[in-house]
Motif scaffolding. Structure first.
Motif, PDB file in Angstrom:
ATOM      1  N   THR A 138      15.215  12.166  -6.986  1.00  0.00           N
ATOM      2  CA  THR A 138      16.115  11.004  -6.917  1.00  0.00           C
ATOM      3  C   THR A 138      15.886  10.055  -8.096  1.00  0.00           C
ATOM      4  N   GLN A 139      15.389  10.593  -9.210  1.00  0.00           N
ATOM      5  CA  GLN A 139      15.042   9.739 -10.349  1.00  0.00           C
ATOM      6  C   GLN A 139      16.227   8.941 -10.876  1.00  0.00           C
ATOM      7  N   LYS A 140      17.438   9.467 -10.714  1.00  0.00           N
ATOM      8  CA  LYS A 140      18.605   8.744 -11.233  1.00  0.00           C
ATOM      9  C   LYS A 140      18.821   7.414 -10.508  1.00  0.00           C
ATOM     10  N   GLU A 141      18.304   7.312  -9.277  1.00  0.00           N
ATOM     11  CA  GLU A 141      18.424   6.067  -8.521  1.00  0.00           C
ATOM     12  C   GLU A 141      17.176   5.194  -8.634  1.00  0.00           C
ATOM     13  N   VAL A 142      16.113   5.750  -9.217  1.00  0.00           N
ATOM     14  CA  VAL A 142      14.843   5.033  -9.266  1.00  0.00           C
ATOM     15  C   VAL A 142      14.505   4.562 -10.683  1.00  0.00           C
ATOM     16  N   PHE A 143      14.730   5.426 -11.663  1.00  0.00           N
ATOM     17  CA  PHE A 143      14.221   5.157 -13.017  1.00  0.00           C
ATOM     18  C   PHE A 143      14.744   3.850 -13.609  1.00  0.00           C
ATOM     19  N   VAL A 144      16.057   3.688 -13.680  1.00  0.00           N
ATOM     20  CA  VAL A 144      16.608   2.505 -14.356  1.00  0.00           C
ATOM     21  C   VAL A 144      16.259   1.211 -13.623  1.00  0.00           C
ATOM     22  N   PRO A 145      16.593   1.080 -12.320  1.00  0.00           N
ATOM     23  CA  PRO A 145      16.226  -0.178 -11.642  1.00  0.00           C
ATOM     24  C   PRO A 145      14.724  -0.323 -11.437  1.00  0.00           C
ATOM     25  N   GLY A 146      13.981   0.803 -11.495  1.00  0.00           N
ATOM     26  CA  GLY A 146      12.540   0.758 -11.240  1.00  0.00           C
ATOM     27  C   GLY A 146      11.763  -0.066 -12.240  1.00  0.00           C
ATOM     28  N   ALA A 188       0.836  -1.207   0.000  1.00  0.00           N
ATOM     29  CA  ALA A 188       0.000   0.000   0.000  1.00  0.00           C
ATOM     30  C   ALA A 188       0.866   1.250   0.000  1.00  0.00           C
ATOM     31  N   ASN A 189       0.754   2.059  -1.053  1.00  0.00           N
ATOM     32  CA  ASN A 189       1.447   3.356  -1.066  1.00  0.00           C
ATOM     33  C   ASN A 189       0.905   4.236   0.055  1.00  0.00           C
ATOM     34  N   ASP A 190       1.788   5.045   0.648  1.00  0.00           N
ATOM     35  CA  ASP A 190       1.346   6.021   1.653  1.00  0.00           C
ATOM     36  C   ASP A 190       1.316   7.398   1.002  1.00  0.00           C
ATOM     37  N   PRO A 191       0.128   7.849   0.582  1.00  0.00           N
ATOM     38  CA  PRO A 191       0.041   9.128  -0.135  1.00  0.00           C
ATOM     39  C   PRO A 191       0.267  10.344   0.752  1.00  0.00           C
ATOM     40  N   THR A 192       0.360  10.149   2.075  1.00  0.00           N
ATOM     41  CA  THR A 192       0.639  11.290   2.954  1.00  0.00           C
ATOM     42  C   THR A 192       2.118  11.672   2.922  1.00  0.00           C
ATOM     43  N   ILE A 193       2.946  10.837   2.290  1.00  0.00           N
ATOM     44  CA  ILE A 193       4.382  11.133   2.184  1.00  0.00           C
ATOM     45  C   ILE A 193       4.709  11.427   0.726  1.00  0.00           C
ATOM     46  N   LYS A 194       4.853  12.696   0.413  1.00  0.00           N
ATOM     47  CA  LYS A 194       5.193  13.124  -0.950  1.00  0.00           C
ATOM     48  C   LYS A 194       4.279  12.495  -1.996  1.00  0.00           C
ATOM     49  N   GLY A 195       2.996  12.410  -1.696  1.00  0.00           N
ATOM     50  CA  GLY A 195       2.032  11.902  -2.661  1.00  0.00           C
ATOM     51  C   GLY A 195       2.214  10.443  -3.023  1.00  0.00           C
ATOM     52  N   GLY A 196       2.898   9.686  -2.131  1.00  0.00           N
ATOM     53  CA  GLY A 196       3.110   8.269  -2.403  1.00  0.00           C
ATOM     54  C   GLY A 196       4.162   7.986  -3.451  1.00  0.00           C
ATOM     55  N   THR A 197       4.990   8.979  -3.758  1.00  0.00           N
ATOM     56  CA  THR A 197       6.035   8.765  -4.762  1.00  0.00           C
ATOM     57  C   THR A 197       7.070   7.751  -4.272  1.00  0.00           C
ATOM     58  N   SER A 198       7.743   7.117  -5.222  1.00  0.00           N
ATOM     59  CA  SER A 198       8.711   6.069  -4.916  1.00  0.00           C
ATOM     60  C   SER A 198      10.128   6.615  -4.916  1.00  0.00           C
ATOM     61  N   ASN A 199      10.776   6.562  -3.737  1.00  0.00           N
ATOM     62  CA  ASN A 199      12.187   6.923  -3.653  1.00  0.00           C
ATOM     63  C   ASN A 199      13.024   5.641  -3.736  1.00  0.00           C
ATOM     64  N   PRO A 200      14.344   5.722  -3.718  1.00  0.00           N
ATOM     65  CA  PRO A 200      15.153   4.509  -3.869  1.00  0.00           C
ATOM     66  C   PRO A 200      14.818   3.410  -2.865  1.00  0.00           C
ATOM     67  N   TRP A 201      14.473   3.794  -1.632  1.00  0.00           N
ATOM     68  CA  TRP A 201      14.168   2.784  -0.616  1.00  0.00           C
ATOM     69  C   TRP A 201      12.784   2.191  -0.822  1.00  0.00           C
ATOM     70  N   THR A 202      11.851   2.987  -1.331  1.00  0.00           N
ATOM     71  CA  THR A 202      10.536   2.450  -1.693  1.00  0.00           C
ATOM     72  C   THR A 202      10.707   1.340  -2.715  1.00  0.00           C
ATOM     73  N   LEU A 203      11.525   1.612  -3.708  1.00  0.00           N
ATOM     74  CA  LEU A 203      11.749   0.640  -4.771  1.00  0.00           C
ATOM     75  C   LEU A 203      12.349  -0.648  -4.211  1.00  0.00           C
ATOM     76  N   ARG A 204      13.379  -0.510  -3.383  1.00  0.00           N
ATOM     77  CA  ARG A 204      14.029  -1.712  -2.836  1.00  0.00           C
ATOM     78  C   ARG A 204      13.057  -2.526  -1.994  1.00  0.00           C
ATOM     79  N   LYS A 205      12.229  -1.833  -1.245  1.00  0.00           N
ATOM     80  CA  LYS A 205      11.258  -2.531  -0.401  1.00  0.00           C
ATOM     81  C   LYS A 205      10.231  -3.281  -1.252  1.00  0.00           C
ATOM     82  N   ILE A 206       9.728  -2.643  -2.284  1.00  0.00           N
ATOM     83  CA  ILE A 206       8.742  -3.291  -3.157  1.00  0.00           C
ATOM     84  C   ILE A 206       9.361  -4.470  -3.897  1.00  0.00           C
ATOM     85  N   LEU A 207      10.598  -4.323  -4.353  1.00  0.00           N
ATOM     86  CA  LEU A 207      11.259  -5.429  -5.041  1.00  0.00           C
ATOM     87  C   LEU A 207      11.459  -6.613  -4.098  1.00  0.00           C
ATOM     88  N   ARG A 208      11.793  -6.332  -2.834  1.00  0.00           N
ATOM     89  CA  ARG A 208      11.910  -7.418  -1.847  1.00  0.00           C
ATOM     90  C   ARG A 208      10.563  -8.126  -1.701  1.00  0.00           C
TER      91      ARG A 208
END
Length: 532
Positions: free
Chosen positions: A150-158, A105-125
């Motif tokens: 932080t798109q440079k850390e999110v876009f490619v592995p995302g 579940a995305n948390d939209p109360t934090i930056k509109g639920g956007t995915s930062n590098p740690w969001t991505l790693r958590k979802i991939l896990r």
């Protein structure tokens, strides 16, 4: 009788001091968990509620079966980073209409639920957990896509996040998206690549580019509803499979989708009758002390976790610093490897290798209870073959095919961490007690090694060692290693799936074993070459 007879005196000063120390660590953890529960903060939560929207944990609570548990995964992800603790997403395993599901579940109360590098790693896990254990995935989507700074850390592995959804589907593992609000750019591909999609009238907005981006890219004037409204997707584009009236209705529809999956586990069912341990889980607070150099008997932990405190020990007189044996947890059979005295010698490594082979022969999952400083070093042990025996154990762990669970309860240092199935060896789940520490070696030892090497280098150049500077260097390094080896730091790095209260150990392991049984359990038939 194989029921373990506890020797712990729960009224002793040492036991009570251990309980006090553990409660102190749990209090520190609680402060961090509160930050996770706070989401984006009071103002952001109030703004979200003003829009008549549920918070992510409220959505999860309404989705899962009434009074059923939710095993949250990686709740401290991003701890110690510039991002919010929890990584802007809530994830875990919950039961929906009797089916264990991986819920994200995305948390939209934090930056509109956007995915930062740690969001991505958590979802991939979480995607890995879903694939390995055949868990249907339910995504509660409300995301602005990538965190642009932080798109440079999110876009490619995302891209792997979307690839995983399609591979889950290809493996016959259902993926379900319930869309609760704006799902933009990368956020739009989650419903786009899910098997079942529920959208909410006048709430869900799914588009690759919103009106401003479309205006910039094409000059076209448009509004949210035309570009990505729920009714448009339900009636025109066909992206929406179900049109819900509100959030509660979307969750109701999501439950009905799961109910109609005709889902069946492919692993073994637990035994019908389960006896609770004969000793209280409260005792687990006092078994491991704050000083990990002080030994403890892991059988005391086992007796408070396994069914009826019943444990058949294997090779009890051989390799005694590693305890191995058979038990059941919530009716599921397990083989247990638990460090008894910290150091692993050749005998322990060979014993572990045989035990792992036996577990694979009988398709029995393995549970590793960590409290090891690593494999023994020194001339006698090197000449005795500690490298090849340690390699034999690591080979067995690496090529074992039965599911592994790891629980760090004390020290987990050096190659002993590998031999006991650390994160790099892909245990299905890995959890940590607040008492645990993990690093290449203890802080004092590591600082001492660096000091010895530095002194030797200085003396080789004909210099004189500055004792004050050397002492300062050792203190600085030791402090750094201590800070980096504690559970919150390791959990923040996603090196575990959560730091748990010791009293919850039996429940967490039981839920993990139940999830594991979603997939077939078959042991290995080939372990490669063992060096003898």
């Amino acid at each position: 009788m194989t029921v373990f007879q506890s020797k712990i005196d729960t009224s002793s000063d040492d036991f009570l001091a251990n309980v006090e120390a553990m409660n102190g660590k749990l209090a520190e953890l609680d402060l961090e968990f509160r930050k996770v529960l706070d989401g984006g903060g009071e103002r952001a939560v109030a703004r979200h509620r003003k829009r008549d929207k549920l918070l992510p944990r409220e959505r999860i609570e309404m989705l899962i079966d009434e009074d059923s548990p939710f095993m949250e995964l990686c709740p401290l992800a991003a701890y110690g980073s510039q991002f919010a603790v929890g990584a802007s997403v809530v994830a875990g395993i919950g039961v929906v209409e009797g089916v264990e599901c991986l819920i994200v579940a995305n948390d939209p109360t934090i930056k509109g639920g956007t995915s930062n590098p740690w969001t991505l790693r958590k979802i991939l896990r979480c995607n890995d957990i879903a694939m390995e254990n055949r868990l249907p995935v339910v995504s509660l989507v409300e995301s602005g896509g990538a965190d642009l700074p932080t798109q440079k850390e999110v876009f490619v592995p995302g891209g792997r996040m979307f690839r995983d959804l399609t591979r889950l589907s290809a493996a016959g593992i259902p993926t379900i998206a319930l869309v609760f609000g704006n799902s933009t750019a990368g956020g739009a591909y989650v419903p786009g690549m899910s098997d079942h999609v529920v959208m909410i009238k006048e709430r869900s907005k799914v588009f690759l580019g919103g009106p401003p981006l479309v205006k910039m890219a094409t000059g076209e004037e448009s509004n949210d509803e035309e570009l990505g409204g729920a009714e448009m997707h339900a009636r025109v584009s066909g992206l929406g499979d179900y049109l819900a009236a509100d959030e509660q209705d979307a969750l109701r529809i999501g439950r009905r989708i799961v109910a109609r999956l005709n889902w069946r586990k492919k692993g073994p069912a637990p035994s019908a009758e389960v006896a609770e341990p004969r000793y209280s889980s409260e005792d687990l607070l006092g078994i491991v002390g704050p000083d990990l150099k002080v030994p403890f008997d892991p059988r005391e932990v086992i007796a408070r976790v396994v069914d009826d405190s019943d444990f058949d020990e294997f090779k009890p007189e051989y390799g005694t610093s590693l305890c191995t044996g058979w038990a059941t947890i919530h009716g599921y059979p397990v083989g247990i490897l638990a460090n008894a005295q910290g150091v692993l010698f050749s005998a322990e490594a060979q014993k572990a290798t045989q035990f792992i082979q036996l577990a694979n022969q009988t398709d029995t999952p393995l549970l590793f209870l960590h409290n090891t400083t690593g494999y023994m070093v020194g001339k006698e042990y090197e000449q005795g073959g500690i490298i090849k025996h340690g390699a034999m154990m690591i080979n067995a762990v690496s090529n074992s095919k039965v599911p592994h669970l790891s629980l760090l309860i004390g020290a987990s240092y050096g190659a002993g961490h590998y031999g006991m199935c650390g994160r790099a060896y892909d245990p299905r789940f890995l959890f940590t007690w607040p008492s645990a520490k993990s690093a290449v070696m203890g802080g004092a030892q590591l600082a001492g090694v660096i000091s010895i090497v530095s002194r030797a280098s200085t003396e080789a150049r004909g210099g004189v060692v500055d004792e004050e500077a050397d002492a300062g260097l050792r203190a600085m390094i030791e402090a750094q290693i201590e800070a980096e080896s504690v559970p919150m730091f390791l959990s923040g790095m996603l090196y575990d799936d959560g730091v748990i209260d010791p009293r919850d150990t039996r429940t967490v392991l039981g839920m993990s074993l139940s999830a594991i049984a979603g997939a077939p359990i078959e042991g290995a038939t080939n372990f490669g070459v063992f060096r003898m």
